[in-house]
Design a protein around this motif. Structure first.
Motif, PDB file in Angstrom:
ATOM      1  N   UNK A  72       3.192  -8.649 -14.193  1.00 53.79           N
ATOM      2  CA  UNK A  72       2.979  -7.197 -14.186  1.00 53.79           C
ATOM      3  C   UNK A  72       1.573  -6.928 -13.659  1.00 53.79           C
ATOM      4  N   UNK A  73       1.504  -6.254 -12.523  1.00 55.28           N
ATOM      5  CA  UNK A  73       0.220  -5.952 -11.896  1.00 55.28           C
ATOM      6  C   UNK A  73       0.092  -4.437 -11.774  1.00 55.28           C
ATOM      7  N   UNK A  74      -0.951  -3.905 -12.384  1.00 53.87           N
ATOM      8  CA  UNK A  74      -1.285  -2.487 -12.255  1.00 53.87           C
ATOM      9  C   UNK A  74      -2.607  -2.413 -11.508  1.00 53.87           C
ATOM     10  N   UNK A  75      -2.592  -2.137 -10.228  1.00 53.62           N
ATOM     11  CA  UNK A  75      -3.835  -2.173  -9.452  1.00 53.62           C
ATOM     12  C   UNK A  75      -4.709  -0.968  -9.752  1.00 53.62           C
ATOM     13  N   UNK A  76      -5.992  -1.141  -9.513  1.00 52.31           N
ATOM     14  CA  UNK A  76      -6.934  -0.034  -9.615  1.00 52.31           C
ATOM     15  C   UNK A  76      -6.903   0.759  -8.318  1.00 52.31           C
ATOM     16  N   UNK A  77      -6.416   1.985  -8.379  1.00 52.09           N
ATOM     17  CA  UNK A  77      -6.340   2.804  -7.183  1.00 52.09           C
ATOM     18  C   UNK A  77      -6.491   4.260  -7.576  1.00 52.09           C
ATOM     19  N   UNK A  78      -6.984   5.083  -6.677  1.00 50.27           N
ATOM     20  CA  UNK A  78      -7.061   6.514  -6.959  1.00 50.27           C
ATOM     21  C   UNK A  78      -5.660   7.110  -7.030  1.00 50.27           C
ATOM     22  N   UNK A  79      -5.391   7.803  -8.110  1.00 48.51           N
ATOM     23  CA  UNK A  79      -4.064   8.351  -8.343  1.00 48.51           C
ATOM     24  C   UNK A  79      -3.932   9.686  -7.624  1.00 48.51           C
ATOM     25  N   UNK A  80      -2.858   9.827  -6.860  1.00 47.18           N
ATOM     26  CA  UNK A  80      -2.558  11.073  -6.171  1.00 47.18           C
ATOM     27  C   UNK A  80      -1.214  11.591  -6.660  1.00 47.18           C
ATOM     28  N   UNK A  81      -1.192  12.830  -7.011  1.00 51.05           N
ATOM     29  CA  UNK A  81       0.059  13.445  -7.437  1.00 51.05           C
ATOM     30  C   UNK A  81       0.938  13.727  -6.219  1.00 51.05           C
ATOM     31  N   UNK A  82       2.231  13.653  -6.425  1.00 47.37           N
ATOM     32  CA  UNK A  82       3.174  13.892  -5.340  1.00 47.37           C
ATOM     33  C   UNK A  82       3.308  15.390  -5.114  1.00 47.37           C
ATOM     34  N   UNK A  83       3.026  15.881  -3.927  1.00 44.00           N
ATOM     35  CA  UNK A  83       3.219  17.312  -3.669  1.00 44.00           C
ATOM     36  C   UNK A  83       4.672  17.711  -3.877  1.00 44.00           C
ATOM     37  N   UNK A  84       4.868  18.854  -4.474  1.00 39.35           N
ATOM     38  CA  UNK A  84       6.226  19.289  -4.812  1.00 39.35           C
ATOM     39  C   UNK A  84       7.038  19.675  -3.585  1.00 39.35           C
ATOM     40  N   UNK A  85       6.381  20.011  -2.473  1.00 40.44           N
ATOM     41  CA  UNK A  85       7.117  20.473  -1.309  1.00 40.44           C
ATOM     42  C   UNK A  85       7.536  19.341  -0.382  1.00 40.44           C
ATOM     43  N   UNK A 207       1.656   3.872  -2.633  1.00 39.40           N
ATOM     44  CA  UNK A 207       1.029   3.112  -3.703  1.00 39.40           C
ATOM     45  C   UNK A 207       0.092   3.924  -4.570  1.00 39.40           C
ATOM     46  N   UNK A 208      -0.352   5.052  -4.064  1.00 42.35           N
ATOM     47  CA  UNK A 208      -1.260   5.897  -4.841  1.00 42.35           C
ATOM     48  C   UNK A 208      -0.529   6.820  -5.800  1.00 42.35           C
ATOM     49  N   UNK A 209       0.786   6.809  -5.778  1.00 43.40           N
ATOM     50  CA  UNK A 209       1.552   7.641  -6.696  1.00 43.40           C
ATOM     51  C   UNK A 209       1.743   6.892  -8.010  1.00 43.40           C
ATOM     52  N   UNK A 210       1.325   7.510  -9.083  1.00 44.85           N
ATOM     53  CA  UNK A 210       1.358   6.847 -10.392  1.00 44.85           C
ATOM     54  C   UNK A 210       2.756   6.729 -10.960  1.00 44.85           C
ATOM     55  N   UNK A 211       3.737   7.427 -10.388  1.00 46.17           N
ATOM     56  CA  UNK A 211       5.086   7.397 -10.939  1.00 46.17           C
ATOM     57  C   UNK A 211       6.001   6.438 -10.183  1.00 46.17           C
ATOM     58  N   UNK A 212       5.440   5.533  -9.374  1.00 52.38           N
ATOM     59  CA  UNK A 212       6.223   4.593  -8.575  1.00 52.38           C
ATOM     60  C   UNK A 212       6.011   3.180  -9.098  1.00 52.38           C
ATOM     61  N   UNK A 213       7.109   2.450  -9.319  1.00 55.19           N
ATOM     62  CA  UNK A 213       7.056   1.059  -9.764  1.00 55.19           C
ATOM     63  C   UNK A 213       8.051   0.260  -8.930  1.00 55.19           C
ATOM     64  N   UNK A 214       7.662  -0.946  -8.531  1.00 58.79           N
ATOM     65  CA  UNK A 214       8.530  -1.847  -7.777  1.00 58.79           C
ATOM     66  C   UNK A 214       8.992  -2.980  -8.685  1.00 58.79           C
ATOM     67  N   UNK A 215      10.306  -3.183  -8.769  1.00 62.27           N
ATOM     68  CA  UNK A 215      10.899  -4.261  -9.564  1.00 62.27           C
ATOM     69  C   UNK A 215      11.482  -5.312  -8.622  1.00 62.27           C
ATOM     70  N   UNK A 216      11.069  -6.566  -8.773  1.00 68.79           N
ATOM     71  CA  UNK A 216      11.555  -7.677  -7.959  1.00 68.79           C
ATOM     72  C   UNK A 216      12.372  -8.615  -8.853  1.00 68.79           C
ATOM     73  N   UNK A 217      13.625  -8.903  -8.448  1.00 76.19           N
ATOM     74  CA  UNK A 217      14.526  -9.751  -9.242  1.00 76.19           C
ATOM     75  C   UNK A 217      15.028 -10.882  -8.355  1.00 76.19           C
ATOM     76  N   UNK A 218      14.816 -12.135  -8.767  1.00 80.67           N
ATOM     77  CA  UNK A 218      15.209 -13.302  -7.978  1.00 80.67           C
ATOM     78  C   UNK A 218      16.645 -13.714  -8.304  1.00 80.67           C
TER      79      UNK A 218
END
Length: 498
Positions: A72-85, A207-218
């Motif tokens: 589990x890697x949570x990188x340090x990055x500036x968080x940007x909210x996703x524009x609603x439009x 990657x700057x969106x805080x509500x995005x997660x990538x799941x990798x399954x082998x």
């Protein structure tokens, strides 16, 4: 007296390497023979030596005594909210009918979505991308599509669809009336009918969106280490990444009960892992057997799965273990054959078989499972629900990645998957095989990243045709008469043309 020639270092190392391989084969054979004589398991089923806690690794107890290693890697990055439009809304309307003879028919009733799907590649396409298949969804092109008999060309060329006036090209009317006859007979006794009517909002996942997660399954025989290049790349891009070890693989615990490795037991583990780390927009990336778990999660959490990637996952068929299989042999016999399995996996899993590929297998802890776990995994692949209808119900955008030289999964199966799925891209890479993420990591990372950043373009609604079109046409002709003086000849020419 003749002087002895000194042994060259290269030949000496080759000699030692050959002796090591021979010793490993003899050891494996003796352990298997001992297993058969004493009726004891030849493998000590425990996590591998890399199970000590390190940065980025967690150990999650999904059930009492069942512990999975998770990176589990949570990188340090500036968080940007996703524009609603931002983001496009795609209408997912289709009717799936299964008949008693086993044929499947799909009617796509939604608004045209494949036009926006063509913009998946943001920029120039990769030189090794040779195939791209899209399934058309259009009100105008809603004839029954016999998917078991449809070819790749019929699906790829069907994006435009027949026009309202009746068909494409100069097709005779008799041919058009003859083709729908077989479906009409089968429509009388449908076995099952599924109607899907929903809308999905698909936006770019940065990657700057805080509500995005990538799941990798082998898959079978792998570990989370096979995703090393992808985990490092996307964490540097600012993505939060999750990669678990399946039970019995990598550094996860390996129970000595065969029932612990059935599809449903492993799928329940992935379900608990997903609930623990999921956010608002989740992207699933699966490889081989791991694709089935991604499909299961997409059905269980349809509102939380934003996009999905299938790497060499095969066709949309229900899983059933083979009765006549080498993996049904006793565990001790499989342990004796483990060097043969490793060699065959290297031959079939990679496009080239050199020292680099052998090092990749060793470094990424691939195919390093006990014979007991391997036997239980292969005999536990029972999933009757995962048929074509199950896959056709998916409304999530899916990227299919296939290695051209894959000897485990033929390209026909991924082409079949692209036909069944509602929104799918198929990318066939010429220089890869089953372990494409290890062979061509840069290309796979580029394809995945472009897919994550893709969002469909919301087309403006179609303007309804007004009933007063002839009057407006007359008004336009009157204006041309007013503003053009030498227009006395034009009405006559207009009558001749009409």
């Amino acid at each position: 007296m003749k002087e002895k020639k000194p042994i060259q270092p290269i030949h000496y190392y080759r000699f030692l390497r050959a002796n090591d391989r021979l010793a490993a084969m003899l050891t494996s054979f003796m352990e298997g023979l001992l297993c058969c004589l004493t009726s004891k398991p030849a493998n000590v089923v425990v996590p591998v030596e890399t199970s000590e806690l390190a940065d980025g690794y967690e150990f999650v107890e999904v059930k009492p005594g069942r512990v999975l290693r998770v990176r589990h890697i949570v990188p340090d990055r500036p968080v940007e909210e996703v524009p609603s439009d931002q983001g496009g809304i795609v209408s997912c309307k289709r009717k799936i009918t299964v008949y008693r003879n086993g044929q499947l028919y799909i009617e796509n009733l939604g608004e045209k979505a494949s036009g926006e799907l063509k913009s998946c590649q943001n920029g120039e396409t990769e030189p090794n991308s040779t195939v791209e298949v899209e399934l058309a969804d259009s009100v105008k092109s809603s004839p029954l599509l016999s998917l078991p008999e449809a070819s790749l060309e019929s699906v790829s060329t069907g994006n435009s669809g027949p026009s309202e006036t009746g068909g494409v090209g100069d097709t005779p009317a008799s041919a058009q009336t003859e083709t729908p006859q077989p479906p009409r007979r089968r429509r009388r006794k449908p076995k099952r009918t599924v109607v899907i009517d929903c809308e999905r909002k698909i936006s770019a996942c940065k990657g700057t969106h805080a509500d995005v997660v990538l799941f990798f399954i082998h898959g079978v025989g792998g570990s989370l280490d096979i995703w090393g290049n992808q985990l490092d790349f996307f964490s540097r891009q600012g993505y939060e990444v999750i990669a678990p070890d399946l039970a019995g693989h990598g550094a996860s615990s390996a129970p000595q009960i065969a029932a612990a490795y059935t599809f449903y037991a492993l799928a329940e583990d992935m379900k608990l892992i997903f609930k623990r780390y999921a956010r608002k927009r989740n992207i699933l990336i699966g490889h081989s057997y791991g694709v089935s778990f991604c499909t299961f999660l997409a059905h269980e959490f349809p509102d939380q799965i934003h996009k999905m990637v299938m790497i060499n996952g095969g066709g949309p068929t229900a899983l059933e273990p083979s009765i006549c299989s080498i993996f049904n042999l006793p565990t001790c016999v499989l342990h004796c054959l483990s060097p043969l399995f490793a060699w065959s996996f290297l031959k079939a899993g990679f496009a080239r078989q050199g020292s680099k590929e052998k090092q990749l297998l060793k470094k990424n802890n691939a195919f390093n499972v006990s014979s007991f776990v391997l036997r239980a995994m292969m005999s536990g692949q029972y999933w009757p629900e995962g048929d074509e209808v199950y896959h056709a119900e998916l409304t999530v955008p899916i990227l299919l990645v296939h290695g051209m030289h894959d000897k485990f999964v033929p390209v026909d199966e991924d082409q079949r998957m692209a036909e069944i799925l509602l929104m799918a891209f198929l990318k066939v890479l010429e220089d890869g095989s089953h372990m494409i993420m290890l062979e061509s990591p840069d290309m796979v990372n580029t394809l995945l990243h472009e897919f994550f950043l893709w969002e469909p373009v919301t087309l403006p609604p179609l303007k309804k045709e007004s009933k007063a079109r002839p009057e407006t046409a007359k008004a336009q002709s009157n204006t041309t008469k007013v503003f053009s003086e030498p227009a006395k000849v034009r009405p006559a020419s207009a009558r001749q043309n009409s």
